[in-house]
Design a protein around this motif. Structure first.
Motif, short mmCIF file in Angstrom:
data_model
loop_
_atom_site.label_atom_id
_atom_site.label_comp_id
_atom_site.label_asym_id
_atom_site.label_seq_id
_atom_site.Cartn_x
_atom_site.Cartn_y
_atom_site.Cartn_z
N MET A 88 -7.94 10.74 0.81
CA MET A 88 -8.16 10.19 -0.53
C MET A 88 -6.99 9.29 -0.94
O MET A 88 -7.20 8.24 -1.56
CB MET A 88 -8.32 11.33 -1.54
CG MET A 88 -8.66 10.82 -2.93
SD MET A 88 -9.01 12.15 -4.09
CE MET A 88 -9.55 11.19 -5.52
N SER A 89 -5.77 9.70 -0.59
CA SER A 89 -4.60 8.89 -0.93
C SER A 89 -4.63 7.56 -0.18
O SER A 89 -4.23 6.51 -0.73
CB SER A 89 -3.31 9.65 -0.60
OG SER A 89 -3.23 10.85 -1.33
N ILE A 90 -5.09 7.57 1.08
CA ILE A 90 -5.23 6.32 1.85
C ILE A 90 -6.21 5.39 1.16
O ILE A 90 -5.95 4.19 0.96
CB ILE A 90 -5.69 6.63 3.28
CG1 ILE A 90 -4.58 7.31 4.09
CG2 ILE A 90 -6.18 5.36 3.98
CD1 ILE A 90 -3.44 6.40 4.47
N MET B 60 0.81 -1.22 0.00
CA MET B 60 0.00 0.00 0.00
C MET B 60 0.84 1.27 0.00
O MET B 60 0.33 2.35 -0.34
CB MET B 60 -0.94 0.00 1.22
CG MET B 60 -2.03 -1.04 1.15
SD MET B 60 -3.18 -0.97 2.55
CE MET B 60 -2.17 -1.63 3.88
N LEU B 61 2.11 1.18 0.35
CA LEU B 61 2.94 2.38 0.44
C LEU B 61 3.19 3.05 -0.91
O LEU B 61 3.00 4.26 -1.03
CB LEU B 61 4.27 2.04 1.12
CG LEU B 61 4.22 1.83 2.64
CD1 LEU B 61 5.60 1.47 3.17
CD2 LEU B 61 3.70 3.08 3.33
N LEU C 177 -7.19 0.55 -2.10
CA LEU C 177 -7.94 0.04 -3.25
C LEU C 177 -7.00 -0.51 -4.32
O LEU C 177 -7.19 -1.63 -4.82
CB LEU C 177 -8.81 1.17 -3.82
CG LEU C 177 -9.74 0.82 -4.99
CD1 LEU C 177 -10.72 -0.26 -4.58
CD2 LEU C 177 -10.46 2.06 -5.47
N MET C 178 -5.99 0.25 -4.67
CA MET C 178 -5.08 -0.17 -5.76
C MET C 178 -4.23 -1.37 -5.35
O MET C 178 -3.94 -2.25 -6.19
CB MET C 178 -4.20 1.01 -6.16
CG MET C 178 -4.98 2.16 -6.79
SD MET C 178 -3.97 3.61 -7.18
CE MET C 178 -3.01 2.99 -8.55
N SER D 250 -4.51 2.71 7.70
CA SER D 250 -5.49 3.79 7.77
C SER D 250 -5.32 4.60 9.05
O SER D 250 -5.48 5.83 9.04
CB SER D 250 -6.91 3.21 7.72
OG SER D 250 -7.12 2.48 6.52
N LEU D 251 -4.99 3.93 10.15
CA LEU D 251 -4.77 4.63 11.42
C LEU D 251 -3.55 5.55 11.31
O LEU D 251 -3.55 6.65 11.87
CB LEU D 251 -4.59 3.64 12.55
CG LEU D 251 -4.38 4.23 13.95
CD1 LEU D 251 -5.58 5.08 14.35
CD2 LEU D 251 -4.14 3.12 14.97
N SER D 252 -2.53 5.11 10.58
CA SER D 252 -1.36 5.97 10.36
C SER D 252 -1.77 7.24 9.62
O SER D 252 -1.34 8.34 9.97
CB SER D 252 -0.29 5.22 9.57
OG SER D 252 0.13 4.05 10.25
#
Length: 392
Positions: free
Chosen positions: A71-73, A16-17, A78-79, A111-113
């Motif tokens: 939005m980036s999260i 995810m990064l 998603l991606m 998401s918490l980050s």
């Protein structure tokens, strides 16, 4: 007990990064593109250095990052899952007996980050950036006369003083052919005309003096209907930039630029004024609801990414963008109705998080039960949209 540092959790977190940073850079670039004309104008026409302009952009970034990060999260989760679904990695995990809920911990941690970073932006970054932005803007305006003053333009930014300059020397900053209408004294109107002028003073005190050379003062006293003309070699006029900035609303903090303690104090002060009170209360709750949106959007993105495969990959991204747009529509509607007192501000600010988080949990349960998510009504619309974009 689930190990948060297991191979699967670390693998998904690292997946995810890259999309997170790519989306963060992309949306930040969109913001910069909107500012490019102002940047070019300040550098080319007003001779403002690249360093101050870059700092001004840096100080405004926290305000936009508080909206860009959620939005980036969402797009990162998603991606990453779309990529795993298209490569059949999700199917392989299911075949190995790994539950969908097993993928939840890294998504929640990620998401918490984002929530913590966004919370820092809303609580610390935005107020600090706004204060530094206005301070630097004042320094730029006062150190670059061709930014704060314009040639052959009537400058009425100073309270009860109108200033007109025919020409500004770009090298020395000297003013040529200066006209001033000074009405600060009640009942007395002073018209000052000078061949030359120079601005100097103490920027930290926000007080400057305009020293004029070789001119005349035409004084009209409306009380006794008399007039006087005075010639001078040098004449100093005090220009209070702090008062001028306050007159233009630059030095005043708006509720979205205040710290939590400042907002609490402001709320007590304007409690009788319902319009200002509800508006400030909306900003107070927004400082917490926007960071929590990272969790809601992360939960929503997870089932969308798991379910969309192969040909439905574009549909998954389209749904993500649609839900993201829905969030900000709900936020805007909540702000509008909350500010006029139609319903409690706390409802207006937290309802979008509750709706998106609830939809995310609902879709997650359906995905865990192997129930296919169907959005057939959206597929024709999305196909026509993608075809139109391809033609453009």
């Amino acid at each position: 007990m689930i190990n948060p540092f297991s191979i699967l959790n670390r693998y998904l977190f690292l997946e995810m990064l890259p999309p997170f940073f790519i989306n963060l850079a992309f949306f930040s670039f969109i913001f910069l593109m909107k500012q490019i004309l102002d940047i070019t104008d300040m550098i080319v026409n007003h001779k403002v250095g690249v360093g101050p302009v870059c700092l001004l952009l840096v100080y405004t970034m926290p305000y936009f990052l508080q909206y860009i990060i959620p939005m980036s999260i969402m797009m990162a989760v998603l991606m990453a899952l779309l990529r795993m679904s298209s490569d059949n990695e999700i199917m392989a995990l299911k075949a190995a007996g790994v539950s969908i809920y097993r993928l939840l911990p890294p998504v929640l941690i990620f998401s918490l980050s984002g929530t913590l970073i966004t919370g820092y932006m809303t609580l610390v970054g935005v107020p600090s950036g706004a204060e530094r932005f206005k301070t630097l803007l004042f320094d730029v305006a006062t150190s670059n006369l061709n930014v704060s003053l314009r040639e052959r333009t009537f400058n009425e930014n100073f309270k009860q003083i109108m200033l007109y300059v025919n020409k500004i020397d770009p090298q020395s900053g000297e003013l040529h052919n200066v006209l001033i209408e000074d009405s600060r004294t009640s009942g007395v109107n002073n018209t000052v005309v000078a061949r030359r002028g120079r601005l100097f003073g103490e920027p930290k005190e926000m007080v400057y003096h305009l020293r004029l050379f070789d001119g005349t003062i035409n004084q009209m006293d409306m009380r006794d209907r008399s007039s006087h003309t005075i010639n001078f070699e040098t004449y100093d006029i005090r220009l209070d930039f702090k008062a001028a900035l306050s007159h233009r609303g630059i030095s005043e903090k708006t509720p979205d630029e205040m710290t939590l303690s400042g907002l609490r104090t402001y709320l007590k002060r304007v409690e009788a004024d319902k319009g200002k009170y509800f508006g400030a209360l909306m900003q107070y709750y927004k400082k917490f609801s926007i960071p929590v949106a990272c969790l809601a959007m992360g939960l929503l993105a997870m089932p969308l990414g798991i379910q969309a495969r192969h040909s439905k990959k574009a549909l998954g991204i389209g749904l993500g963008l649609l839900f993201f747009l829905l969030y900000y529509i709900l936020l805007s509607v909540g702000t509008a109705f909350g500010e006029n007192g139609s319903y409690p501000p706390v409802v207006g600010m937290w309802l979008p998080d509750v709706i998106l988080g609830g939809v995310g949990i609902f879709l997650m349960v359906r995905s865990a039960k192997e129930k296919q998510l169907t959005f057939t009504w959206l597929e024709p619309l999305l196909a026509r949209t993608m075809k139109w974009v391809g033609k453009k």
